[in-house]
Design an enzyme around this catalytic site. Structure first.
Site, PDB file in Angstrom:
ATOM      1  N   PRO A   2       0.802  -1.224   0.000  1.00 36.18           N
ATOM      2  CA  PRO A   2       0.000   0.000   0.000  1.00 36.18           C
ATOM      3  C   PRO A   2       0.837   1.276   0.000  1.00 36.18           C
ATOM      4  O   PRO A   2       1.694   1.470   0.853  1.00 36.18           O
ATOM      5  CB  PRO A   2      -0.801  -0.114   1.310  1.00 36.18           C
ATOM      6  CG  PRO A   2      -0.735  -1.549   1.697  1.00 36.18           C
ATOM      7  CD  PRO A   2       0.560  -2.037   1.187  1.00 36.18           C
ATOM      8  N   GLU A   3       0.592   2.109  -0.982  1.00 35.53           N
ATOM      9  CA  GLU A   3       1.176   3.443  -1.034  1.00 35.53           C
ATOM     10  C   GLU A   3      -0.006   4.428  -1.062  1.00 35.53           C
ATOM     11  O   GLU A   3      -1.132   4.022  -0.780  1.00 35.53           O
ATOM     12  CB  GLU A   3       2.050   3.598  -2.293  1.00 35.53           C
ATOM     13  CG  GLU A   3       3.160   2.548  -2.351  1.00 35.53           C
ATOM     14  CD  GLU A   3       4.004   2.630  -3.610  1.00 35.53           C
ATOM     15  OE1 GLU A   3       4.107   3.724  -4.189  1.00 35.53           O
ATOM     16  OE2 GLU A   3       4.566   1.596  -4.009  1.00 35.53           O
TER      17      GLU A   3
END
Length: 284
Positions: A2-3
């Site tokens: 996750p970014e």
DNA sequence: CACTGAGCCTGCTAGC
DNA sequence: TGCTAGCAGGCTCAGT
């Protein structure tokens, strides 16, 4: 992993379900998932509190509590927040070994934190620490404060471009996927000293970062393996990646040159040696 | 200041 | 087929 776009998607999907709920109970199944290692103090400040808002800062999911405290959740590599409308319904049993923390919410709802690799962290942030956190994190690349001038200012240091873009105190929210994609679209080599970029390159990099992140948010994130939204849905941005995850030698989608892989700062980096020359393009 | 490497973790996979 | 070494990497900390 996750970014910014994945965290943004998680927040957007959770917000309508969490806002207004009261946290009735908390269960911790892996001690280190709670950052400050004091479950009792955490529970005293959290249980009975309401969730006033769900927002994002960099890669942090932020649950804004009625008291003004924040619960920040960093998903790191494999963290996953999953909302359940009815906690009396049994969970998927094969996922249960990776369940690290559980928030019981009002009206029988529940927020489950799954994390295979156990890198994720839940932190209680009070109003004083909140200010410090705000100062530590860098610019939000999708906010109006992220201008060409602001990026140029960040790039004044003599540091490898890729390392600087990954630095959360410079720009908050970029990770390995979107840094590689942004540099490819901007035509800048990952090892370029940041302070040697020409103005035209900075302009290209600025719009590349915004475009890459905006597209990924529209695609509801990149699901390579673990990532899911707050409601368990996969993203589709993996279909739009041009360099990240490509094999060494596979053809560049723009010019056909074999892509190269190298390690920079312990991170796999994929780039096109033709589209991203090390000594800068003098075009424009 | 810039960079490197270890450590945190576990599932997957390439290669034998 | 079955095993294992190595890879995946965001972040922090210690060392060069």
């Amino acid at each position: 992993m996750p970014e910014l776009p994945e965290v943004e998607t998680v927040c957007r999907t959770l917000r309508p379900y969490l806002c207004g709920r009261v946290i009735e109970d908390f269960e911790l199944r892996w001690r280190r998932t709670l950052a400050n290692d004091c479950q009792q103090a955490f529970e005293e400040r959290v249980i009975g509190n309401s969730i006033a808002d769900v927002t994002r800062r960099g890669k942090l999911v932020v649950l804004v509590l009625g008291s003004g405290d924040w619960i920040t959740i960093h998903l790191r590599m494999t963290g996953e927040l999953l909302f359940r409308e009815d906690r009396s319904v049994a969970r998927t049993p094969e996922r249960e070994p990776y369940l690290r923390a559980i928030f019981a919410l009002s009206h029988y709802a529940e927020l489950d934190f799954y994390d295979t690799r156990k890198f994720g962290r839940i932190t209680l942030v009070n109003k004083v620490e909140l200010i410090r956190l705000g100062n530590e994190l860098g610019l939000e690349p999708l906010s109006p404060t992220f201008t060409v001038d602001a990026l140029a200012h960040i790039l004044q240091r003599r540091r490898r471009l890729k390392s600087l873009l990954l630095d959360q105190t410079a720009i908050a929210g970029l990770g390995n996927i979107y840094v590689d994609e942004s540099m490819f679209r901007a035509g800048t080599h990952p090892l370029r000293p940041a302070n040697e970029l020409q103005h035209a390159e900075i302009v290209r990099l600025h719009s590349a970062i915004i475009d890459v992140l905006t597209m990924a948010v529209e695609s509801r994130g990149t699901t390579l393996r673990d990532y899911r939204s707050g409601l368990g849905e996969q993203g589709t941005n993996q279909e739009r990646l041009l360099v990240y995850g490509k094999k060494q030698g596979s053809p560049c989608s723009v010019c056909g040159t074999p892509l190269e892989r190298m390690t920079i700062g312990q991170r796999t980096t994929v780039y096109c040696p033709t589209c991203q020359p090390l000594y800068g393009s003098n075009q424009a």
